[in-house]
Design an enzyme around this catalytic site. Structure first.
Site, PDB file in Angstrom:
ATOM      1  N   ARG A  17      36.796  72.867  53.765  1.00 14.89           N
ATOM      2  CA  ARG A  17      34.961  73.392  53.749  1.00 14.89           C
ATOM      3  C   ARG A  17      34.032  72.776  53.507  1.00 14.89           C
ATOM      4  O   ARG A  17      32.889  72.864  53.156  1.00 14.89           O
ATOM      5  CB  ARG A  17      34.905  74.540  54.003  1.00 14.89           C
ATOM      6  CG  ARG A  17      35.484  75.902  54.863  1.00 14.89           C
ATOM      7  CD  ARG A  17      35.153  76.853  54.757  1.00 14.89           C
ATOM      8  NE  ARG A  17      36.968  77.686  54.101  1.00 14.89           N
ATOM      9  CZ  ARG A  17      36.391  78.987  53.722  1.00 14.89           C
ATOM     10  NH1 ARG A  17      35.730  80.202  54.256  1.00 14.89           N
ATOM     11  NH2 ARG A  17      37.600  79.202  52.568  1.00 14.89           N
ATOM     12  N   GLY A 143      41.465  90.309  51.285  1.00 14.98           N
ATOM     13  CA  GLY A 143      42.846  91.645  50.948  1.00 14.98           C
ATOM     14  C   GLY A 143      42.756  92.762  50.429  1.00 14.98           C
ATOM     15  O   GLY A 143      41.740  92.476  49.021  1.00 14.98           O
ATOM     16  N   ARG A 337      21.317  52.969  25.374  1.00 12.89           N
ATOM     17  CA  ARG A 337      23.204  53.367  26.677  1.00 12.89           C
ATOM     18  C   ARG A 337      24.022  52.633  26.170  1.00 12.89           C
ATOM     19  O   ARG A 337      24.057  51.422  25.044  1.00 12.89           O
ATOM     20  CB  ARG A 337      22.737  52.421  27.303  1.00 12.89           C
ATOM     21  CG  ARG A 337      22.020  51.394  28.117  1.00 12.89           C
ATOM     22  CD  ARG A 337      21.636  51.623  29.022  1.00 12.89           C
ATOM     23  NE  ARG A 337      21.124  49.368  30.475  1.00 12.89           N
ATOM     24  CZ  ARG A 337      21.693  49.269  29.770  1.00 12.89           C
ATOM     25  NH1 ARG A 337      22.906  48.676  30.628  1.00 12.89           N
ATOM     26  NH2 ARG A 337      21.552  46.996  30.187  1.00 12.89           N
ATOM     27  N   TYR A 370      12.881  45.061  24.747  1.00 16.18           N
ATOM     28  CA  TYR A 370      14.324  45.119  25.063  1.00 16.18           C
ATOM     29  C   TYR A 370      15.754  44.284  23.710  1.00 16.18           C
ATOM     30  O   TYR A 370      15.972  43.158  23.770  1.00 16.18           O
ATOM     31  CB  TYR A 370      15.015  44.335  26.269  1.00 16.18           C
ATOM     32  CG  TYR A 370      16.938  44.547  26.658  1.00 16.18           C
ATOM     33  CD1 TYR A 370      16.974  45.403  26.811  1.00 16.18           C
ATOM     34  CD2 TYR A 370      17.367  43.126  26.606  1.00 16.18           C
ATOM     35  CE1 TYR A 370      18.758  45.531  27.183  1.00 16.18           C
ATOM     36  CE2 TYR A 370      18.755  43.175  26.877  1.00 16.18           C
ATOM     37  CZ  TYR A 370      18.890  44.316  27.341  1.00 16.18           C
ATOM     38  OH  TYR A 370      20.881  44.521  27.111  1.00 16.18           O
ATOM     39  N   TYR A 391      22.530  37.666  27.684  1.00 16.44           N
ATOM     40  CA  TYR A 391      22.954  36.617  28.720  1.00 16.44           C
ATOM     41  C   TYR A 391      22.724  35.475  29.511  1.00 16.44           C
ATOM     42  O   TYR A 391      22.253  35.492  30.265  1.00 16.44           O
ATOM     43  CB  TYR A 391      24.039  37.972  29.888  1.00 16.44           C
ATOM     44  CG  TYR A 391      24.271  37.648  30.767  1.00 16.44           C
ATOM     45  CD1 TYR A 391      25.678  37.052  31.083  1.00 16.44           C
ATOM     46  CD2 TYR A 391      23.761  38.157  32.586  1.00 16.44           C
ATOM     47  CE1 TYR A 391      26.272  37.338  32.371  1.00 16.44           C
ATOM     48  CE2 TYR A 391      24.571  37.886  34.217  1.00 16.44           C
ATOM     49  CZ  TYR A 391      26.158  37.472  33.733  1.00 16.44           C
ATOM     50  OH  TYR A 391      27.121  37.598  34.698  1.00 16.44           O
ATOM     51  N   ARG A 444       6.903  28.089  19.855  1.00 16.10           N
ATOM     52  CA  ARG A 444       5.986  27.944  21.408  1.00 16.10           C
ATOM     53  C   ARG A 444       5.444  26.609  21.408  1.00 16.10           C
ATOM     54  O   ARG A 444       4.650  25.433  20.547  1.00 16.10           O
ATOM     55  CB  ARG A 444       4.848  28.791  21.430  1.00 16.10           C
ATOM     56  CG  ARG A 444       4.317  29.259  19.660  1.00 16.10           C
ATOM     57  CD  ARG A 444       3.704  30.331  19.001  1.00 16.10           C
ATOM     58  NE  ARG A 444       2.976  30.698  17.821  1.00 16.10           N
ATOM     59  CZ  ARG A 444       2.699  31.128  17.334  1.00 16.10           C
ATOM     60  NH1 ARG A 444       3.622  32.588  17.423  1.00 16.10           N
ATOM     61  NH2 ARG A 444       1.520  31.251  16.073  1.00 16.10           N
TER      62      ARG A 444
END
Length: 458
Positions: A17, A143, A337, A370, A391, A444
């Site tokens: 169910r 029952g 995280r 970040y 990365y 820069r």
């Protein structure tokens, strides 16, 4: 908890169910799988080595949860009823003696104290079995408990088999029992599958024990709500709501302020220290640990987080599997995280994300940054818009920033790279090489100004 009590948790069914590909007892309410709630209740009366979960449907997945909780399992390879489920464990259960509680894996609201009362009733009554019962307003489908003139349980009659007089009985069977283990194993083989389903029902033990001249007693639960069984998603949501309310009440009574508690979610395994304040619509889940004098802002989400004393999570921030040291601040709109850690009195502000990064004591990154796979020392300042490029498309690389370093706004740190203590990065720089201690790095293009470049009107 007693060393002469064994608990058998019936958790082999599919739960059709629920309309789910997942076994019913693995569905979650109050931050735990249903079967985990049954295990927690069982731990109130028996040591882990005497707690057994009967697995069947998706046996490996249910076994994994049970064994992670430190209890043992019994496999029911073919589901042939509740009596058959217990019989599947005869080889390990029959020699344990003492008292045997049989409970169910889909009743998450049962409290440890309720099982304790059931065991104590069996001890004091010296009955061969004690049935946990409740009075309910609508007993349809349950029952019925039929008692004799002395109050002993004479029979359990299923609704479909009951007479009109028996259907008027409001006392119902919970499906939870405590047996004298010796008497149970002496008589359990008398159960027969003499029913349309061809199954072995544990309820038949009541008639069998009575027929052997043994006494069957009952203990009536004061709160029938504890017996809510989960058969569909509506009941699952109802149980989740009740469990959350219980936890919120427990937390507030321990000295925590919760603003608009009806809007807040706190899982069962969360701990919160005294004088912490939790704002509206906060969601605190998993095994989060919050120290004393902390503040959790409105709509913050914490999962498996650790906050030390005085830490603050501002509104709309998310802290997942990460840690805030004493008096550290995160947010608003911050995200930490995958093992991120703020040191003592460190601050990260709005729209700052830390992933797998240690951010040292007193360091600050207040806007739009970040920092991933980084080691940041103490008293570092990371300017707005700065990021670590961790990365390269195949591998993650680490950025190391030494104590007292200063990273100007809109800087890009291309890992692997190291900024030594006291070094400076000029705003808008792309840094691809290490920066020595006390040095200024600029990466820069030189500004070019072209006077009169704008085309004049004809």
């Amino acid at each position: 908890m007693s060393n002469d009590v064994t608990v058998v948790i019936l958790a082999a069914g599919q739960g059709t169910r629920m309309k789910s590909r997942m076994a019913k007892v693995l569905h979650r309410a109050g931050g735990r799988a249903l079967v985990e709630h049954a295990i927690v209740a069982a731990r109130g009366v028996a040591p882990p080595e005497r707690i057994f979960v009967v697995v069947g449907h998706q046996a490996e997945a249910v076994r994994e949860v049970a064994e992670a909780a430190g209890v043992r399992t019994i496999e029911q390879k073919e589901q042939l009823g509740t009596g058959h489920a217990v019989l599947c464990g005869e080889a390990v259960l029959a020699g344990l003696g003492g008292h045997m509680v049989v409970t169910v894996g889909d009743c998450p609201l049962i409290r440890p104290a309720t099982l304790q009362a059931l065991v104590e009733r069996q001890r004091s009554s010296q009955a061969a079995a004690v049935v946990l019962t409740a009075d309910v307003a609508d007993s349809t489908g349950y029952g019925r408990i039929i008692r004799d003139h002395n109050g002993a349980v004479e029979a359990i009659v299923e609704h479909k088999d009951a007479t009109e007089a028996q259907r008027a009985v409001k006392e119902i069977n919970s499906g939870i029992y405590c047996f004298d283990a010796e008497e149970f194993w002496r008589h359990v083989r008398l159960i027969r599958p003499d029913n349309p389903a061809n199954e072995y029902y544990l309820t038949d033990m009541i008639e069998i024990l009575n027929g052997a001249g043994l006494r069957v007693a009952a203990t009536k639960i004061s709160d029938p709500g504890e017996l809510l069984g989960i058969n569909d998603r509506v009941q699952l949501a109802e149980a989740d709501h009740i469990l959350c309310d219980r936890k919120i009440r427990e937390v507030m009574l321990s000295g925590v302020t919760i603003e608009k508690p009806e809007t807040v979610t706190i899982d069962a395994d969360v701990t919160v220290g005294m004088d912490t304040i939790i704002g509206p619509f906060a969601r605190i889940t998993g095994r989060t640990v919050i120290g004393e004098d902390c503040r959790i802002g409105a709509c913050a989400i914490l999962h498996d987080a650790v906050l030390e004393k005085g830490a603050e999570v501002f509104a709309f921030s998310m802290i997942s599997s990460s840690k805030l040291g004493e008096n550290a601040h995160a947010g608003p709109y911050a995200r930490l995280r995958m093992g991120a850690e703020l040191g003592e009195s460190a601050h990260v502000g709005n729209f700052v994300e830390l992933k797998n990064t240690r951010f040292g004591a007193g360091s600050k990154s207040m806007h739009l940054a970040y920092l991933g796979d980084s080691e940041v020392g103490s008293k570092v300042n990371v300017g707005a818009g700065s990021i670590t490029c961790n990365y390269d498309g195949k591998k993650k690389h680490k950025t190391v920033i030494g104590d007292g370093a200063f990273v100007g706004s809109n800087s890009t740190l291309v890992a692997p790279v190291q900024l030594e203590s006291g070094s400076y990065v000029g705003a808008g720089s792309v840094i691809t090489e290490n920066v020595p201690e006390g040095s200024l790095a600029l990466g820069r293009a030189r500004q070019v100004v072209k006077p009169g470049w704008k085309r004049k009107d004809a």
